[in-house]
Write a protein that holds these residues in place. Structure first.
Motif, mmCIF file in Angstrom:
data_model
loop_
_atom_site.group_PDB
_atom_site.id
_atom_site.type_symbol
_atom_site.label_atom_id
_atom_site.label_comp_id
_atom_site.label_asym_id
_atom_site.label_seq_id
_atom_site.Cartn_x
_atom_site.Cartn_y
_atom_site.Cartn_z
ATOM 1 N N LYS A 43 0.814 -1.260 -0.079
ATOM 2 C CA LYS A 43 0.069 -0.132 -0.108
ATOM 3 C C LYS A 43 0.998 1.035 -0.115
ATOM 4 O O LYS A 43 0.405 2.297 -0.637
ATOM 5 C CB LYS A 43 -0.824 -0.090 1.232
ATOM 6 N N VAL A 44 2.010 1.134 0.821
ATOM 7 C CA VAL A 44 2.842 2.545 0.640
ATOM 8 C C VAL A 44 3.489 2.581 -0.580
ATOM 9 O O VAL A 44 3.468 3.793 -1.253
ATOM 10 C CB VAL A 44 4.211 2.236 1.803
ATOM 11 N N GLY A 45 3.790 1.534 -1.537
ATOM 12 C CA GLY A 45 4.071 1.595 -2.737
ATOM 13 C C GLY A 45 5.658 2.120 -2.991
ATOM 14 O O GLY A 45 5.872 2.067 -4.209
ATOM 15 N N LEU A 46 6.493 2.287 -1.925
ATOM 16 C CA LEU A 46 7.847 2.962 -2.281
ATOM 17 C C LEU A 46 8.477 1.693 -2.487
ATOM 18 O O LEU A 46 8.105 0.184 -2.334
ATOM 19 C CB LEU A 46 8.279 3.557 -1.031
ATOM 20 N N SER A 47 9.769 1.821 -2.892
ATOM 21 C CA SER A 47 10.809 0.567 -3.098
ATOM 22 C C SER A 47 10.955 -0.121 -1.890
ATOM 23 O O SER A 47 10.964 -1.283 -2.235
ATOM 24 C CB SER A 47 12.064 0.963 -3.729
ATOM 25 N N GLU A 48 11.166 0.477 -0.815
ATOM 26 C CA GLU A 48 11.282 -0.465 0.238
ATOM 27 C C GLU A 48 10.460 0.306 1.598
ATOM 28 O O GLU A 48 10.712 1.443 1.779
ATOM 29 C CB GLU A 48 12.660 -0.734 0.850
ATOM 30 N N THR A 49 9.966 -0.516 2.570
ATOM 31 C CA THR A 49 9.268 0.066 3.905
ATOM 32 C C THR A 49 10.081 -0.677 5.075
ATOM 33 O O THR A 49 10.276 -2.011 4.839
ATOM 34 C CB THR A 49 7.915 -0.104 3.813
ATOM 35 N N ALA A 50 10.588 0.049 5.957
ATOM 36 C CA ALA A 50 11.450 -0.877 7.075
ATOM 37 C C ALA A 50 10.344 -0.896 8.231
ATOM 38 O O ALA A 50 9.849 0.126 8.504
ATOM 39 C CB ALA A 50 12.531 -0.107 7.420
ATOM 40 N N PHE A 51 10.428 -1.841 8.861
ATOM 41 C CA PHE A 51 9.607 -2.309 10.120
ATOM 42 C C PHE A 51 10.566 -2.737 11.360
ATOM 43 O O PHE A 51 11.330 -3.411 11.483
ATOM 44 C CB PHE A 51 8.592 -3.305 9.879
ATOM 45 N N ILE A 52 10.355 -1.574 12.308
ATOM 46 C CA ILE A 52 11.429 -1.315 13.624
ATOM 47 C C ILE A 52 10.610 -2.351 14.678
ATOM 48 O O ILE A 52 9.568 -2.004 14.923
ATOM 49 C CB ILE A 52 11.711 -0.404 13.871
ATOM 50 N N GLU A 59 20.065 -3.792 18.826
ATOM 51 C CA GLU A 59 19.440 -2.876 19.460
ATOM 52 C C GLU A 59 17.940 -2.804 18.990
ATOM 53 O O GLU A 59 16.958 -2.507 19.674
ATOM 54 C CB GLU A 59 20.088 -1.637 19.279
ATOM 55 N N PHE A 60 17.788 -2.988 17.565
ATOM 56 C CA PHE A 60 16.384 -3.238 17.017
ATOM 57 C C PHE A 60 16.493 -4.131 15.967
ATOM 58 O O PHE A 60 17.406 -4.647 15.370
ATOM 59 C CB PHE A 60 16.226 -1.856 16.265
ATOM 60 N N LYS A 61 15.218 -4.693 15.612
ATOM 61 C CA LYS A 61 15.012 -5.724 14.593
ATOM 62 C C LYS A 61 14.432 -5.066 13.453
ATOM 63 O O LYS A 61 13.497 -4.350 13.615
ATOM 64 C CB LYS A 61 14.175 -7.006 14.989
ATOM 65 N N LEU A 62 14.922 -5.299 12.148
ATOM 66 C CA LEU A 62 14.640 -4.465 11.117
ATOM 67 C C LEU A 62 13.980 -5.439 10.008
ATOM 68 O O LEU A 62 14.783 -6.386 9.698
ATOM 69 C CB LEU A 62 15.572 -3.481 10.501
ATOM 70 N N ASP A 63 12.774 -5.126 9.514
ATOM 71 C CA ASP A 63 12.444 -6.248 8.537
ATOM 72 C C ASP A 63 12.044 -5.302 7.280
ATOM 73 O O ASP A 63 11.423 -4.082 7.427
ATOM 74 C CB ASP A 63 11.025 -6.887 8.822
ATOM 75 N N PHE A 64 12.710 -5.769 6.005
ATOM 76 C CA PHE A 64 12.384 -4.888 4.902
ATOM 77 C C PHE A 64 11.358 -5.519 4.064
ATOM 78 O O PHE A 64 11.850 -6.592 3.497
ATOM 79 C CB PHE A 64 13.737 -4.740 4.244
ATOM 80 N N PHE A 65 10.645 -4.578 3.378
ATOM 81 C CA PHE A 65 9.603 -5.285 2.505
ATOM 82 C C PHE A 65 9.571 -4.359 1.279
ATOM 83 O O PHE A 65 9.477 -3.177 1.393
ATOM 84 C CB PHE A 65 8.154 -5.617 3.168
#
Length: 295
Positions: A43-52, A59-65
């Motif tokens: 839905k965001v439609g950008l090349s990637e969205t990061a989820f923290i 320190e953080f977990k990052l998932d990239f879609f």
């Protein structure tokens, strides 16, 4: 779980405060499954969205879609994420770390610049897995005479694989009219994120290379800045083109049909004259936030 989700849009690798490559950043994202994250990214439609999310090992977990699949790492979304966390006061020190599906990476913050760690390079000369140099040239509608003299396309991996393609000048780089279907097929065959053609001619004096990036396999026709590709390129320049510089500056996005100038900084770490790791980084700017609603 609320059906309305706020996403910060952050341009990473900005060039003199302008341009850059936009990424979506969702924080916190602990409540979302991968299926929901994929729907959000689409839905965001950008090349990637990061989820923290919270991490047990960093320190953080990052998932990239991307809009159509999850990927292990994303340079511009990482820079966007940690610049945002720093600007919000959530990250306070000069060093942080991210957990990803492909292991942990260190993050460094130096003033306005966020850097991410990448691995020592691995090179895969063509032909590789039945893909030839001619196949790559055909997918870009280029001839051998369009290449930088005595140098060839080559996949390089510093955490993700990209095809490096050295072309002879800026005019050639600008004129590339890619066959996105062919690039998709070759990227799938070689497990590439995408293609990273470059030239040593730059628009801004003092920079080391100008680039473009095509990743149709990940639903990215072209993007303005690619930190995970900049690392492999710096290694290629150092090892294959014998440009023995430990710090390199790359420009990207200036030759897109709709230009969005980007600046990517790469610092190579050497041990006994060989690249042992690297840092790729840049500046980022929060541009806006959007709200989407899941079905």
């Amino acid at each position: 779980m609320s059906n309305k989700i706020t996403i910060n849009i952050i341009n990473a690798f900005t060039d003199a405060g302008e341009g850059g490559n936009p990424a979506g950043v969702v924080y916190p994202a602990d409540e979302f499954s991968n299926e929901v994250k994929q729907k959000i990214a689409a839905k965001v439609g950008l090349s990637e969205t990061a989820f923290i999310s919270k991490s047990q090992s960093a320190e953080f977990k990052l998932d990239f879609f991307t809009p159509n699949k999850q990927i292990a790492h994303c340079g511009h979304a990482t820079i966007a994420t940690f610049s945002y966390l720093s600007q919000q006061g959530i990250v306070k020190g000069p060093k942080s770390s991210k957990e990803t599906i492909d292991g942990n990476r260190d993050i460094y913050l130096k003033g306005e610049v966020a850097y991410m760690q990448q691995l020592a390079p691995k090179y895969f000369p063509l032909p590789h897995k039945s893909i030839s140099e001619q196949d790559v040239l055909d997918s870009l509608r280029l001839q051998k005479t369009d290449l930088l003299a005595s140098h060839k396309p080559m996949p390089v991996n510093t955490g993700n694989s990209f095809m490096m393609i050295p072309v002879k000048d800026e005019a050639t780089l600008k004129s590339i009219n890619p066959d996105l279907n062919a690039i998709h097929q070759i990227s799938e065959a070689l497990d590439l994120i995408g293609y990273y053609p470059f030239t040593l001619e730059t628009q801004v004096r003092g920079r080391d290379a100008a680039t473009r990036m095509f990743a149709p396999y990940y639903s990215i026709p072209e993007e303005a800045a690619t930190g995970m590709a900049a690392g492999p390129l710096a290694c290629y320049l150092f090892d294959q083109l014998n440009i023995k510089k430990e710090t390199m500056i790359l420009e990207q996005g200036r030759l897109m049909p709709t230009p969005s100038p980007s600046e990517i900084l790469v610092e190579l770490k050497l041990e006994n004259g060989k690249i042992s790791s690297l840092l790729a980084g840049g500046r980022a700017k929060v541009t806006r936030s959007i709200e989407i609603e899941l079905d």
